[in-house]
Design a protein around this motif. Structure first.
Motif, PDB file in Angstrom:
ATOM      1  N   LEU A 169       0.845  -1.188   0.000  1.00 29.32           N
ATOM      2  CA  LEU A 169       0.000   0.000   0.000  1.00 29.32           C
ATOM      3  C   LEU A 169       0.885   1.245   0.000  1.00 29.32           C
ATOM      4  O   LEU A 169       1.864   1.324   0.744  1.00 29.32           O
ATOM      5  CB  LEU A 169      -0.890  -0.017   1.250  1.00 29.32           C
ATOM      6  N   VAL A 170       0.543   2.202  -0.847  1.00 37.10           N
ATOM      7  CA  VAL A 170       1.297   3.462  -0.919  1.00 37.10           C
ATOM      8  C   VAL A 170       0.308   4.619  -0.851  1.00 37.10           C
ATOM      9  O   VAL A 170      -0.892   4.458  -1.100  1.00 37.10           O
ATOM     10  CB  VAL A 170       2.139   3.563  -2.211  1.00 37.10           C
ATOM     11  N   ASN A 171       0.831   5.807  -0.495  1.00 31.06           N
ATOM     12  CA  ASN A 171      -0.044   6.971  -0.421  1.00 31.06           C
ATOM     13  C   ASN A 171      -0.190   7.626  -1.795  1.00 31.06           C
ATOM     14  O   ASN A 171       0.319   7.122  -2.793  1.00 31.06           O
ATOM     15  CB  ASN A 171       0.439   7.958   0.649  1.00 31.06           C
ATOM     16  N   ALA A 172      -0.848   8.767  -1.809  1.00 24.65           N
ATOM     17  CA  ALA A 172      -1.136   9.424  -3.083  1.00 24.65           C
ATOM     18  C   ALA A 172       0.129   9.873  -3.800  1.00 24.65           C
ATOM     19  O   ALA A 172       0.119  10.069  -5.023  1.00 24.65           O
ATOM     20  CB  ALA A 172      -2.053  10.622  -2.837  1.00 24.65           C
ATOM     21  N   LYS A 173       1.217  10.033  -3.056  1.00 19.89           N
ATOM     22  CA  LYS A 173       2.485  10.438  -3.651  1.00 19.89           C
ATOM     23  C   LYS A 173       3.348   9.241  -4.053  1.00 19.89           C
ATOM     24  O   LYS A 173       4.435   9.404  -4.587  1.00 19.89           O
ATOM     25  CB  LYS A 173       3.271  11.305  -2.665  1.00 19.89           C
ATOM     26  N   GLY A 174       2.858   8.021  -3.758  1.00 14.60           N
ATOM     27  CA  GLY A 174       3.600   6.819  -4.121  1.00 14.60           C
ATOM     28  C   GLY A 174       4.555   6.329  -3.052  1.00 14.60           C
ATOM     29  O   GLY A 174       5.329   5.396  -3.292  1.00 14.60           O
ATOM     30  N   PHE A 175       4.529   6.944  -1.846  1.00 12.84           N
ATOM     31  CA  PHE A 175       5.424   6.513  -0.777  1.00 12.84           C
ATOM     32  C   PHE A 175       4.852   5.300  -0.046  1.00 12.84           C
ATOM     33  O   PHE A 175       3.649   5.235   0.236  1.00 12.84           O
ATOM     34  CB  PHE A 175       5.647   7.644   0.227  1.00 12.84           C
ATOM     35  N   THR A 176       5.721   4.360   0.266  1.00 15.37           N
ATOM     36  CA  THR A 176       5.321   3.138   0.960  1.00 15.37           C
ATOM     37  C   THR A 176       4.722   3.462   2.323  1.00 15.37           C
ATOM     38  O   THR A 176       5.215   4.336   3.041  1.00 15.37           O
ATOM     39  CB  THR A 176       6.530   2.219   1.148  1.00 15.37           C
ATOM     40  N   LEU A 177       3.685   2.731   2.687  1.00 16.15           N
ATOM     41  CA  LEU A 177       3.060   2.884   3.996  1.00 16.15           C
ATOM     42  C   LEU A 177       3.431   1.704   4.886  1.00 16.15           C
ATOM     43  O   LEU A 177       3.659   0.589   4.409  1.00 16.15           O
ATOM     44  CB  LEU A 177       1.547   3.000   3.858  1.00 16.15           C
ATOM     45  N   TYR A 178       3.490   1.967   6.193  1.00 14.81           N
ATOM     46  CA  TYR A 178       3.967   0.986   7.170  1.00 14.81           C
ATOM     47  C   TYR A 178       2.986   0.850   8.321  1.00 14.81           C
ATOM     48  O   TYR A 178       2.173   1.740   8.587  1.00 14.81           O
ATOM     49  CB  TYR A 178       5.319   1.434   7.734  1.00 14.81           C
ATOM     50  N   TRP A 179       3.102  -0.294   9.008  1.00 12.32           N
ATOM     51  CA  TRP A 179       2.414  -0.456  10.280  1.00 12.32           C
ATOM     52  C   TRP A 179       3.446  -0.798  11.352  1.00 12.32           C
ATOM     53  O   TRP A 179       4.513  -1.332  11.062  1.00 12.32           O
ATOM     54  CB  TRP A 179       1.304  -1.513  10.202  1.00 12.32           C
ATOM     55  N   PHE A 180       3.109  -0.463  12.602  1.00 13.05           N
ATOM     56  CA  PHE A 180       4.027  -0.541  13.736  1.00 13.05           C
ATOM     57  C   PHE A 180       3.572  -1.652  14.667  1.00 13.05           C
ATOM     58  O   PHE A 180       2.421  -1.648  15.136  1.00 13.05           O
ATOM     59  CB  PHE A 180       4.017   0.809  14.450  1.00 13.05           C
ATOM     60  N   ALA A 181       4.456  -2.607  14.950  1.00 14.35           N
ATOM     61  CA  ALA A 181       4.081  -3.791  15.723  1.00 14.35           C
ATOM     62  C   ALA A 181       3.458  -3.477  17.088  1.00 14.35           C
ATOM     63  O   ALA A 181       2.511  -4.152  17.499  1.00 14.35           O
ATOM     64  CB  ALA A 181       5.294  -4.701  15.885  1.00 14.35           C
ATOM     65  N   PRO A 182       3.947  -2.478  17.840  1.00 16.99           N
ATOM     66  CA  PRO A 182       3.342  -2.215  19.159  1.00 16.99           C
ATOM     67  C   PRO A 182       1.951  -1.595  19.116  1.00 16.99           C
ATOM     68  O   PRO A 182       1.285  -1.503  20.156  1.00 16.99           O
ATOM     69  CB  PRO A 182       4.331  -1.232  19.813  1.00 16.99           C
ATOM     70  N   ASP A 183       1.473  -1.153  17.938  1.00 16.54           N
ATOM     71  CA  ASP A 183       0.147  -0.538  17.859  1.00 16.54           C
ATOM     72  C   ASP A 183      -0.953  -1.558  18.082  1.00 16.54           C
ATOM     73  O   ASP A 183      -0.764  -2.777  17.936  1.00 16.54           O
ATOM     74  CB  ASP A 183      -0.055   0.116  16.482  1.00 16.54           C
ATOM     75  N   THR A 184      -2.137  -1.042  18.406  1.00 16.40           N
ATOM     76  CA  THR A 184      -3.356  -1.850  18.444  1.00 16.40           C
ATOM     77  C   THR A 184      -4.322  -1.272  17.418  1.00 16.40           C
ATOM     78  O   THR A 184      -4.092  -0.187  16.878  1.00 16.40           O
ATOM     79  CB  THR A 184      -4.004  -1.806  19.842  1.00 16.40           C
ATOM     80  N   PRO A 185      -5.426  -1.975  17.122  1.00 19.43           N
ATOM     81  CA  PRO A 185      -6.380  -1.438  16.138  1.00 19.43           C
ATOM     82  C   PRO A 185      -6.981  -0.082  16.519  1.00 19.43           C
ATOM     83  O   PRO A 185      -7.534   0.604  15.659  1.00 19.43           O
ATOM     84  CB  PRO A 185      -7.456  -2.532  16.070  1.00 19.43           C
ATOM     85  N   THR A 186      -6.882   0.293  17.791  1.00 17.09           N
ATOM     86  CA  THR A 186      -7.497   1.552  18.224  1.00 17.09           C
ATOM     87  C   THR A 186      -6.486   2.565  18.761  1.00 17.09           C
ATOM     88  O   THR A 186      -6.868   3.691  19.075  1.00 17.09           O
ATOM     89  CB  THR A 186      -8.528   1.290  19.338  1.00 17.09           C
ATOM     90  N   THR A 187      -5.202   2.196  18.838  1.00 16.32           N
ATOM     91  CA  THR A 187      -4.227   3.074  19.487  1.00 16.32           C
ATOM     92  C   THR A 187      -2.905   3.097  18.723  1.00 16.32           C
ATOM     93  O   THR A 187      -2.364   2.041  18.374  1.00 16.32           O
ATOM     94  CB  THR A 187      -3.948   2.617  20.936  1.00 16.32           C
ATOM     95  N   SER A 188      -2.392   4.290  18.483  1.00 19.24           N
ATOM     96  CA  SER A 188      -1.043   4.456  17.940  1.00 19.24           C
ATOM     97  C   SER A 188      -0.065   4.629  19.097  1.00 19.24           C
ATOM     98  O   SER A 188      -0.292   5.444  20.000  1.00 19.24           O
ATOM     99  CB  SER A 188      -0.977   5.680  17.026  1.00 19.24           C
ATOM    100  N   ASN A 189       1.009   3.873  19.060  1.00 20.90           N
ATOM    101  CA  ASN A 189       2.047   3.988  20.071  1.00 20.90           C
ATOM    102  C   ASN A 189       3.294   4.688  19.527  1.00 20.90           C
ATOM    103  O   ASN A 189       4.387   4.545  20.077  1.00 20.90           O
ATOM    104  CB  ASN A 189       2.424   2.599  20.603  1.00 20.90           C
ATOM    105  N   CYS A 190       3.119   5.424  18.447  1.00 21.50           N
ATOM    106  CA  CYS A 190       4.203   6.209  17.863  1.00 21.50           C
ATOM    107  C   CYS A 190       3.829   7.682  17.968  1.00 21.50           C
ATOM    108  O   CYS A 190       3.013   8.178  17.184  1.00 21.50           O
ATOM    109  CB  CYS A 190       4.445   5.809  16.408  1.00 21.50           C
ATOM    110  N   ASN A 191       4.407   8.361  18.944  1.00 20.30           N
ATOM    111  CA  ASN A 191       4.097   9.760  19.183  1.00 20.30           C
ATOM    112  C   ASN A 191       5.391  10.545  19.375  1.00 20.30           C
ATOM    113  O   ASN A 191       6.472   9.975  19.429  1.00 20.30           O
ATOM    114  CB  ASN A 191       3.212   9.903  20.422  1.00 20.30           C
ATOM    115  N   GLY A 192       5.276  11.844  19.512  1.00 25.32           N
ATOM    116  CA  GLY A 192       6.455  12.664  19.766  1.00 25.32           C
ATOM    117  C   GLY A 192       7.474  12.573  18.652  1.00 25.32           C
ATOM    118  O   GLY A 192       7.147  12.692  17.467  1.00 25.32           O
TER     119      GLY A 192
END
Length: 289
Positions: free
Chosen positions: A194-217
């Motif tokens: 999956l890529v965004n509208a600009k063609g950049f690859t999209l990623y998912w983060f193992a510590p995340d949950t379906p309702t919470t992002s654990n990548c902040n700051g």
């Protein structure tokens, strides 16, 4: 014949040397942390960061270890340290303004702190280098520079002003790689991702949950969250959004909050896939996965 500049002597010189060496080591430590938490995966920039870390520690220790017994060597260490700090700051500013080697820096707290430390290093070691002990070869060289002692202060003030203006004008996130809008797929490394509208690859983060992002700051500065909501015509899978800790909406795919990576210099890159950074493993988003 030009007069030698009035030198800084006694304990003030010792304080300047200790401060300059310590500041070099501090900026090396910051760049080491940045290298380990994201920059090591960026082509060209990663190896340059590692060289910068090594040089900062070596020069910092040299400034601290070489005392007044070897005035010429001490002067060389101070001059090299000041020049190195100024060059490092220049590289940071160029990356903010235009980008370097296909990578454009974003505004982060770590980058700002490192920049301020580099300005302080230029001030301390530059003043030390431009006011060497009298009767030495460096003193005769410095005598050819009008108002040598004030030159370091002037350069530092200008550098601090340029740093402040550049940071204020730069963005806090990369609008190119974090753009939402319409998502699509691309073949990268033999996988359909999956890529965004600009063609950049999209990623998912193992510590995340379906309702919470654990990548902040600072993590989110290097892995920009994809703004939601998004669309993906013809792409199989389930799209959604979650609310981040700052109240903004982040797009999700099959239960995974979506991110881009500033280390990807352009479309078709997936340099963040499989790396263990910022507290967990990052994976490219494979379609249907």
């Amino acid at each position: 014949m030009p007069e030698e500049p009035r030198p800084v002597a006694g304990w003030p010189r010792l304080v300047l040397r200790a401060a300059g060496g310590g500041l070099l080591i501090a900026t090396g430590a910051i760049h080491l942390d940045l290298y380990l938490t994201g920059y090591r995966t960026i082509p060209t920039i990663g190896p340059l960061f590692l060289l910068q870390v090594i040089a900062a520690f070596v020069l910092g220790l040299a400034v601290l270890a070489i005392g007044s017994r070897w005035p010429t060597a001490s002067w060389l260490a101070a001059a090299a340290g000041a020049g190195f700090a100024l060059a490092t700051l220049g590289g940071y500013l160029l990356s903010l303004w235009f980008g370097l080697f296909g990578f454009k820096e974003v505004r982060t707290t770590a980058g700002i702190v490192a920049g301020v430390i580099e300005v302080a290093t230029v001030a301390a070691l530059g003043f030390l280098a431009l006011t060497p002990p009298p009767g030495t070869a460096p003193a005769r060289l410095a005598a050819r520079v009008p108002h040598a002692g004030w030159l370091a202060a002037g350069v530092s003030v200008v550098a601090l002003a340029v740093l402040g203006g550049s940071v204020a004008a730069s963005g806090g996130s990369s609008s190119v790689v974090s753009a939402g809008g319409s998502l699509q797929t691309a073949q990268i490394g033999g996988a359909t991702v999956l890529v965004n509208a600009k063609g950049f690859t999209l990623y998912w983060f193992a510590p995340d949950t379906p309702t919470t992002s654990n990548c902040n700051g600072s993590c989110a500065a290097y892995w920009p969250p994809v703004k939601g909501p998004v669309t993906a015509a013809g792409v199989p899978g389930r799209l959604g959004t979650i609310k981040r800790s700052d109240g903004s909406a982040q797009a999700t795919y099959n239960g995974h909050p979506l991110y881009a990576y500033i280390g990807d210099s352009g479309p078709g890159k997936a340099s963040g896939n499989g790396v263990n950074l910022n507290g967990g493993i990052w994976h490219e988003v494979t379609v249907g996965g």
